[in-house]
Design an enzyme around this catalytic site. Structure first.
Site, short mmCIF file in Angstrom:
data_model
loop_
_atom_site.label_atom_id
_atom_site.label_comp_id
_atom_site.label_asym_id
_atom_site.label_seq_id
_atom_site.Cartn_x
_atom_site.Cartn_y
_atom_site.Cartn_z
N GLU A 1 0.82 -1.21 0.00
CA GLU A 1 0.00 0.00 0.00
C GLU A 1 0.86 1.27 0.00
O GLU A 1 1.13 1.85 1.06
CB GLU A 1 -0.95 0.04 1.21
CG GLU A 1 -1.88 1.26 1.18
CD GLU A 1 -2.75 1.39 2.41
OE1 GLU A 1 -3.61 2.28 2.43
OE2 GLU A 1 -2.58 0.60 3.36
N LYS B 1 -2.74 -2.13 -2.85
CA LYS B 1 -3.79 -1.25 -2.34
C LYS B 1 -3.36 0.18 -2.68
O LYS B 1 -2.37 0.69 -2.13
CB LYS B 1 -3.98 -1.43 -0.84
CG LYS B 1 -5.09 -0.53 -0.27
CD LYS B 1 -5.47 -0.90 1.16
CE LYS B 1 -6.56 0.03 1.69
NZ LYS B 1 -7.05 -0.36 3.03
#
Length: 290
Positions: free
Chosen positions: A171, A208
């Site tokens: 992420e 993500k």
């Protein structure tokens, strides 16, 4: 669990608020700081909220395919079961947040703090049935050297996770309020594509990412053979706006936190709570499968 994450129609719930973000999450839930006097009491209150979410019929409707947990939540119980097992029993694949927060900003980015006990955490999580991990960095400006450092660090951690037979969610969040958001997206895309070459053959990672300023920009990642799934964070957008933007990016599914939980309150009856959660889940689900 692998099949559900790869092919499942639905989205991943982010229930991983940690020490720094827990008071804000509780305040949004209608629980003021006067309700606790120690960290243990604070974490007890957030666990009670998460247990209420996890056991809701709406959460087990099949539209939530995964959930990201904070370490304390993973180590706790829900209705007498270890939290990961309670999720699995609801048909939801468990992930664990493993980063320890962010370093101060340098070169327009915030790297992750060191994780010296990561191997022990991964072994414990694997033993509890956790499928994968999530680790977050932040990109504020389109600084090529900074973004390259963020992505290199993320992939180093990802390889450590893969060595434990778990699936990492990488992420590197682009700040949606950045004045250089689109340029940051483009540099990030190039760096991720370059680093995916270093993922061992036969292994896959998840990503993500902030919803890109240009719809469809991350399609090469959605289609990449070493990417299991690309999920989107809400990044401060309202649920309506996050869903609208997500629906413009086929192949990306949601992994929302604030946009999922924003209308839930401790004072709601179970009927009100389940209805409110179900409404949010339905809206995010439709945007994820659009």
């Amino acid at each position: 669990m692998l099949r559900k994450i790869e092919h499942g129609q639905g989205f991943i719930a982010a229930l991983d608020q940690s020490g720094g973000s827990t008071p804000k999450a509780l305040k949004g839930y209608g629980v003021d700081e006067s309700a606790w006097s120690t960290d243990e009491e604070m974490f007890g209150l957030i666990h009670k909220m998460r247990s209420r979410i996890i056991t809701s019929p709406a959460f087990g409707s099949g539209k939530v395919i995964g959930a990201i947990l904070f370490e304390r939540t993973m180590d706790g119980t829900v209705n007498g079961k270890p939290t990961p097992q309670a999720l699995i029993d609801q048909g939801v694949v468990p992930f664990i947040k493993i980063d320890k927060g962010l370093e101060d900003e340098a070169n327009g980015v915030q790297l992750m703090k060191p994780m010296p006990e990561l191997d022990a955490l991964l072994s414990r999580a694997r033993g509890l049935g956790v499928f994968g991990t999530k680790e977050r960095s932040v990109i504020n400006l389109a600084n090529a050297a900074g973004i390259a450092a963020v992505v290199a660090q993320q992939f180093d951690v990802a390889r450590q996770v893969l060595a434990h037979d778990m699936v990492p969610i990488i992420e590197p969040e682009v700040n949606i309020k950045s004045p250089e958001r689109d340029a940051s997206d483009r540099i990030l895309l190039a760096e991720i594509l370059k680093n995916l070459d270093g993922v061992p053959e036969g292994r896959r990672v998840m990503l993500k990412l902030s919803i890109p300023a240009e719809a469809g920009l991350f399609q090469p990642l959605v289609n990449h053979p070493k990417v299991l799934r690309v999920v989107a964070l809400s990044g401060g957008f309202s649920r309506a706006e996050a869903c609208q933007q997500l629906a413009r990016n086929p192949g990306m599914i949601a992994s929302f936190s604030r946009a999922l939980l924003s209308d839930l309150r401790a004072s709601q009856t179970d009927e009100e709570f389940n209805h409110t959660l179900g409404t949010a889940i339905d809206e995010i689900y439709l945007a994820s499968v659009a």
